[in-house]
Design an enzyme around this catalytic site. Structure first.
Site, PDB file in Angstrom:
ATOM      1  N   PRO A   2       0.774  -0.928   0.387  1.00 51.60           N
ATOM      2  CG  PRO A   2      -0.583  -1.777   1.468  1.00 51.60           C
ATOM      3  CD  PRO A   2       0.673  -1.985   1.724  1.00 51.60           C
ATOM      4  CD  GLU A   3       3.758   3.269  -3.834  1.00 52.80           C
ATOM      5  OE1 GLU A   3       3.797   3.362  -4.612  1.00 52.80           O
ATOM      6  OE2 GLU A   3       4.110   1.820  -4.567  1.00 52.80           O
TER       7      GLU A   3
END
Length: 286
Positions: A2-3
């Site tokens: 997850p960014e």
DNA sequence: TCCTCCCTGTTC
DNA sequence: GAACAGGGAGGA
């Protein structure tokens, strides 16, 4: 992994599930998943989830402690639960009787505004993720938080140019540095550098103003397009509803080493930059 | 400013 | 059974 776009999607999907819920008993099933600076999670019992947001890659639950069981906490302002999903972290709400899974690291009992008992699970296969319950003074002691750079979506071209000034390291290393920009990881660094036609190894302080403006524009465009597609699901990423994103179908370079460049048709090159696997087009990126 | 390590499931 | 994925801490 997850960014920014994935954490934004998690925040948006988690919000309707936990907004205005009250936290109850909490359990840490793996002690290393709790940040050493954190308040004990059980002290949050009785606090209300006032808002769900994001800062960089951090998921933030803003808490209203005015009805906390812990009377010493009731006057606290700015109480928050911060969650860093790192590589494989996931949040989900489940019914009250649901047992923890093999990778459930933290559990919170929840009471919905309608009075229903549920639970919030933080799951994390690789156990890189972190949960931190904090007052503003605790956050101020957390170097990662204190040094977090600006949100890339809020930046103007002049601000971005100033961030790059005097940085002799590779563009990709600069984009990945959370002290420079908050929220960019390996996927969006590679994708934005390709879109901007810039070599990831190029020194950041060699960009002309038009090039740094273009890079910022491409980065913002990639981030916004990914958010619109509910993020990228490579392996593990799911939003708070358990759904995958779709932006992985729009990757131009990430994970496509050896394949044909979408722009020129020549093979994409795979290399290591800033200690990360990197894919770029040697012809289109200079 | 760059490298190594943490962690575990998946792939080779 | 090793290489790989990778964000960030910490050390060189």
């Amino acid at each position: 992994m997850p960014e920014l776009p994935e954490v934004e999607t998690v925040a948006r999907t988690l919000r309707p599930q936990v907004q205005d819920c009250r936290l109850g008993a909490a359990q840490v099933l793996r002690s290393s998943s709790l940040h050493p600076l954190s308040l004990p999670l059980e002290r949050l019992a009785g606090a209300r989830v006032a808002a769900v947001g994001r800062r960089g890659k951090l998921l933030l639950l803003d808490l209203d402690p005015s009805a906390a069981v812990d009377t010493a906490l009731r006057a606290a302002t700015g109480l928050r639960l911060a969650i860093h999903l790192r590589m494989t972290g996931r949040v989900r709400t489940v019914e009250a009787a649901c047992p923890p899974g093999p990778y459930t690291r933290c559990v919170f009992a929840l009471r919905t505004p309608a009075g229903e008992a549920r639970q919030l699970f933080f799951d994390d296969v690789r156990a890189f993720g972190l949960v931190l319950a904090a007052t503003p003074d605790i956050l101020a002691r957390w170097s990662f938080w204190r040094d977090l750079g600006p949100e890339p979506l809020d930046l103007k071209a002049a601000d971005f140019a100033a961030l790059l000034r005097g940085r002799g390291s590779a563009l990709k290393a600069v984009l990945l540095d959370q002290k420079v920009l908050a929220g960019v990881g390996n996927i969006y660094a590679d994708e934005s550098l390709f879109a901007a036609g810039l070599d990831p190894r190029r020194k950041a302080d060699t960009l002309r103003p038009a090039q740094s403006a273009r890079l910022l524009h491409c980065l913002q465009d990639v981030l916004l397009r990914s958010i619109a597609q509910r993020g990228s699901s490579i392996r593990d990423y799911r939003d708070a509803n358990g759904d995958v994103g779709a932006f992985q179908n729009s990757f131009a370079v990430y994970g496509r080493g050896g394949e044909a460049c979408v722009r020129c048709g020549r093979p994409l090159q795979k290399l290591r930059v800033a200690g990360r696997s990197t894919v770029c087009c040697p012809h289109c990126q200079r």
